[in-house]
Design a protein around this motif. Sequence first.
Motif, short mmCIF file in Angstrom:
data_model
loop_
_atom_site.label_atom_id
_atom_site.label_comp_id
_atom_site.label_asym_id
_atom_site.label_seq_id
_atom_site.Cartn_x
_atom_site.Cartn_y
_atom_site.Cartn_z
N GLN A 212 1.22 20.22 -17.53
CA GLN A 212 1.20 19.22 -16.46
C GLN A 212 0.52 19.77 -15.21
OE1 GLN A 212 1.80 16.30 -17.10
NE2 GLN A 212 3.30 15.23 -15.84
N ARG A 213 0.86 21.01 -14.89
CA ARG A 213 0.24 21.65 -13.71
C ARG A 213 -1.26 21.76 -13.89
NH1 ARG A 213 4.56 25.01 -13.46
NH2 ARG A 213 3.54 26.55 -14.79
N ALA A 214 -1.66 22.25 -15.10
CA ALA A 214 -3.09 22.46 -15.37
C ALA A 214 -3.84 21.13 -15.27
CB ALA A 214 -3.28 23.09 -16.74
N ALA A 215 -3.25 20.06 -15.84
CA ALA A 215 -3.91 18.75 -15.82
C ALA A 215 -4.06 18.25 -14.38
CB ALA A 215 -3.10 17.75 -16.65
N ARG A 216 -3.03 18.45 -13.55
CA ARG A 216 -3.08 17.98 -12.16
C ARG A 216 -4.16 18.73 -11.40
NH1 ARG A 216 2.89 16.74 -11.76
NH2 ARG A 216 2.84 14.50 -12.01
N GLU A 217 -4.27 20.05 -11.70
CA GLU A 217 -5.26 20.85 -10.98
C GLU A 217 -6.70 20.45 -11.35
OE1 GLU A 217 -2.26 24.60 -10.56
OE2 GLU A 217 -4.07 24.86 -11.79
N ASP A 218 -6.85 19.98 -12.62
CA ASP A 218 -8.20 19.57 -13.08
C ASP A 218 -8.62 18.22 -12.53
OD1 ASP A 218 -8.37 21.84 -14.44
OD2 ASP A 218 -7.99 21.00 -16.43
N GLY A 219 -7.74 17.52 -11.84
CA GLY A 219 -8.05 16.16 -11.35
C GLY A 219 -7.68 15.15 -12.41
N VAL A 220 -7.28 13.95 -11.98
CA VAL A 220 -6.74 12.97 -12.92
C VAL A 220 -7.63 11.73 -13.04
CG1 VAL A 220 -4.69 11.59 -13.44
CG2 VAL A 220 -4.45 13.72 -12.17
N SER A 221 -8.18 11.50 -14.24
CA SER A 221 -8.93 10.26 -14.47
C SER A 221 -7.92 9.19 -14.87
CB SER A 221 -9.95 10.46 -15.59
OG SER A 221 -9.26 10.54 -16.80
N SER A 222 -8.38 7.91 -14.98
CA SER A 222 -7.41 6.85 -15.30
C SER A 222 -6.86 7.03 -16.72
CB SER A 222 -8.05 5.48 -15.14
OG SER A 222 -9.16 5.41 -15.99
N VAL A 223 -7.69 7.58 -17.64
CA VAL A 223 -7.22 7.79 -19.01
C VAL A 223 -6.13 8.85 -19.01
CG1 VAL A 223 -7.89 8.46 -21.36
CG2 VAL A 223 -9.52 7.24 -19.89
#
Length: 323
Positions: free
Chosen positions: A271-282
Amino acid sequence: MVKSAPGDPTLALGNKDDIVFALMGQTKAGKSSLINRIYGAKVRRVGEEMISCTKQLESVAIEEVPQYVQDALRGRRIVLLDTPGFDDTDVGDDEILIRIANWLETSLSSRYCKGMLVGGVLYLHDTTKDGWTGASRRNLNLFSKICGDDAMNLVRFLTTKWGNVPDTQLGNAERRIKELKEKHWQPLIAHGAAVHHLDPPRQLSLPGGIQDPWVLIHQMLVSMNARQMRDRILLLQRELVKERRFLIESKAGRELSMSLEDLLARAKALQRAAREDGVSSVDKEALQERQRQIDELTRQIGNLTPALSKRLKRWVWNVLGFS
Ligand SMILES: Nc1nc2c(ncn2[C@@H]2O[C@H](COP(=O)(O)OP(=O)(O)OP(=O)(O)O)[C@@H](O)[C@H]2O)c(=O)[nH]1
Ligand SMILES: [Mg+2]
């Protein structure tokens, strides 16, 4: 130290001389079907679809047994315990362990059944299942911590559904079972567990074929009589009843909470890694789904932890010297 009011009628009417045979194993392994077969009538619901079927722990007292088993029983009664597999589709592993712990504790407690003894624990395995998954490992780890090494001579692995293995696949199925025996089941076998195969095909080269489940029950009763029947309890029962531990302090409780903590740490890191990478709508949906998973794991861990009032109550009991 879990709750002890028996919601199960067999437990509520339990006798001190009752002998429990517990059926465990992954969902769909055939536990309820085997109980129906031993009972001689449909007392347990059997699953048809992909979803898990047995949700509650339920036991049945057997009314009619073959004469040779009756002789070995010496007037006692057999109780069969049906359990859901730990990988149930909609009941969490925390809840399943709590239900198993409640039942096992109550069956031994002095307030209710005053000491049903365990005659055996059957761990059913669906022969048609390919591969060793995380769920198989978690199920077996918890199972072995519920029983404990000292009670492994009560355990019988029982492979099922040989009738669903086509002749052309028999060699593969045998190889899978050999691998389980030599690898994953080996530590339990080393402590006394044995392996049997229910309704094996004629060509099966593995030893331990059983055509009639009563034969297996009879064997276990005979070995129970030979060992004078003393102390036939599982590790989890010893921990909860004799040592008055909370579930979370038992080996099985710790095993489950560690595996939940591990899953939780991994989900949080993703979850942390995904948030750091920026969040697309998908990704947003994936994030929400993972958050639900994190919340559920946190809830399950919390569910295993005793409330402060219970801890205080035990502390008072200990201080006052009650056993
Ligand atoms: N061929 C064959 N099919 C079986 C056998 N035992 C069970 N089945 C089938 O396997 C499916 C699952 O059986 P259940 O008895 O519900 O399995 P369970 O272990 O109680 O499953 P849960 O309650 O979901 O944990 C059903 O469709 C049964 O008819 C067996 O020995 N041979
Ligand atoms: Mg079932």
